[in-house]
Design a protein around this motif. Sequence first.
Motif, PDB file in Angstrom:
ATOM      1  N   ALA A 324       0.525  -1.442   0.090  1.00  0.00           N
ATOM      2  CA  ALA A 324       0.133  -0.094   0.014  1.00  0.00           C
ATOM      3  C   ALA A 324       1.197   1.213  -0.034  1.00  0.00           C
ATOM      4  CB  ALA A 324      -0.757  -0.044   1.692  1.00  0.00           C
ATOM      5  N   LYS A 330      -3.879  -2.063  -2.715  1.00  0.00           N
ATOM      6  CA  LYS A 330      -4.863  -1.144  -2.230  1.00  0.00           C
ATOM      7  C   LYS A 330      -4.987  -1.062  -0.497  1.00  0.00           C
ATOM      8  CE  LYS A 330      -9.546  -0.096  -3.004  1.00  0.00           C
ATOM      9  NZ  LYS A 330     -10.376   0.177  -3.201  1.00  0.00           N
ATOM     10  N   THR A 334      -9.138   1.244   6.266  1.00  0.00           N
ATOM     11  CA  THR A 334      -8.432   2.632   6.409  1.00  0.00           C
ATOM     12  C   THR A 334      -9.209   3.085   7.811  1.00  0.00           C
ATOM     13  OG1 THR A 334     -10.781   2.829   5.637  1.00  0.00           O
ATOM     14  CG2 THR A 334      -9.601   2.878   3.595  1.00  0.00           C
TER      15      THR A 334
END
Length: 360
Positions: A324, A330, A334
């Motif tokens: 990442a 990805k 988060t």
Amino acid sequence: MSIKIAIIGAGGMAGYHATGFRQAGAEIIALADVNQAAAEKSAAKHGIGRVFNDVGAMLKALPELDAVSIIVPNKFHAPLSIQALKAGKHVFCEKPPALSAKEMAVMKATAENANRTLMFNFNNRARPESYAMMEYIKEGVVGRINTCQAKWIRRAGIPGFGGWFTTKALSGGGPLIDLLHMIDLGLYFMGYPDPAYVMAQTSTDHITDKTFKGPWGIPDVAKGATDVESAAHGFVTFKTGQSISFAVSWAEMNKREEVSVTFQGAKAGGMVQRLFAIDGLDDTATDTCELYTHEHGRPVNRSIIVPPDAPMGRVRSAVNFVRALEGTEKPLNTPDQALSLMKIIDGAYKSAATGKPIAL
Ligand SMILES: NC(=O)c1ccc[n+]([C@@H]2O[C@H](COP(=O)([O-])OP(=O)(O)OC[C@H]3O[C@@H](n4cnc5c(N)ncnc54)[C@H](O)[C@@H]3O)[C@@H](O)[C@H]2O)c1
């Protein structure tokens, strides 16, 4: 140029982090722990060259550091993450993200202001089963997941008595905050919808009974506190109309340790499950990954076969952190998701304390 990482905390996860970071091509240049002897032992074991007993001193001495991974008791996740982010380092922090949503919000804002990556070790998202299931979910085989059941239940798996795990001020709580992995995985499969209400109950049965201790050899601390729950059960509704129920326990009258997410989608249901024959021992586990569909007017069960992964994604999640940072994958999670999860955990504790549903 390879990414340079330092590990903070010489605990049991350090080996998984180190293996994953190196597999992804990163360099581990230092290990810091307030316990100098533990730092030296772990650094020697994992072939890490520099040792520090103070994180501030390490950040000052190693300006070339790109990132840190944080593997310390939960109370120190927020302060150490904030310290590292402010020093310009990317952060891979163990779960739970923080002790509370309030702390998590500050971590998120600090990462945004510093323009650094902040990720958490939700390693169950990095299991082969979860990668496979997400492919089906993303390509529309499952449809909207309406309901989900998340479980991490143990029979006799209290992580010691009187140490930081059982001291609320250091851990934030018992299995509700410690075994939050399956709630996270269920939310991940559901697309992390916006939570509306949570209702939960906790219990403290067996929490001081030494015969309910887990098998990992975590030392007891004779005069330490044991003031957390042994089990929690609850239900969360979402603004989208979806819902998730959860059951988490360190000690409860269950047949065996079960780690699972089961869901019912509009087009298919599914389950990712690990069953332990003996509480907490990976090499006795049975893994299942299944889809439940309805084809030609008949129920059909599909078994998804993936390579076995005893570490439950703990190596792969560290690989994902490095990739990442490099921009080749990805991030698997988060700060927004971590904040939403911590709001649910906070709300569940509040609901258990007040006996009322809590609006989130
Ligand atoms: N993802 C997973 O599967 C998984 C599994 C186990 C533990 N964990 C998490 O890892 C973290 C650590 O757990 P553990 O079991 O390794 O704990 P541990 O007690 O075995 O080790 C923690 C280490 O942190 C050090 N430490 C404490 N405060 C520090 C500070 N302020 N600065 C630097 N070092 C400090 C201690 O001296 C100790 O060596 C916890 O957040 C736990 O929830 C995650």
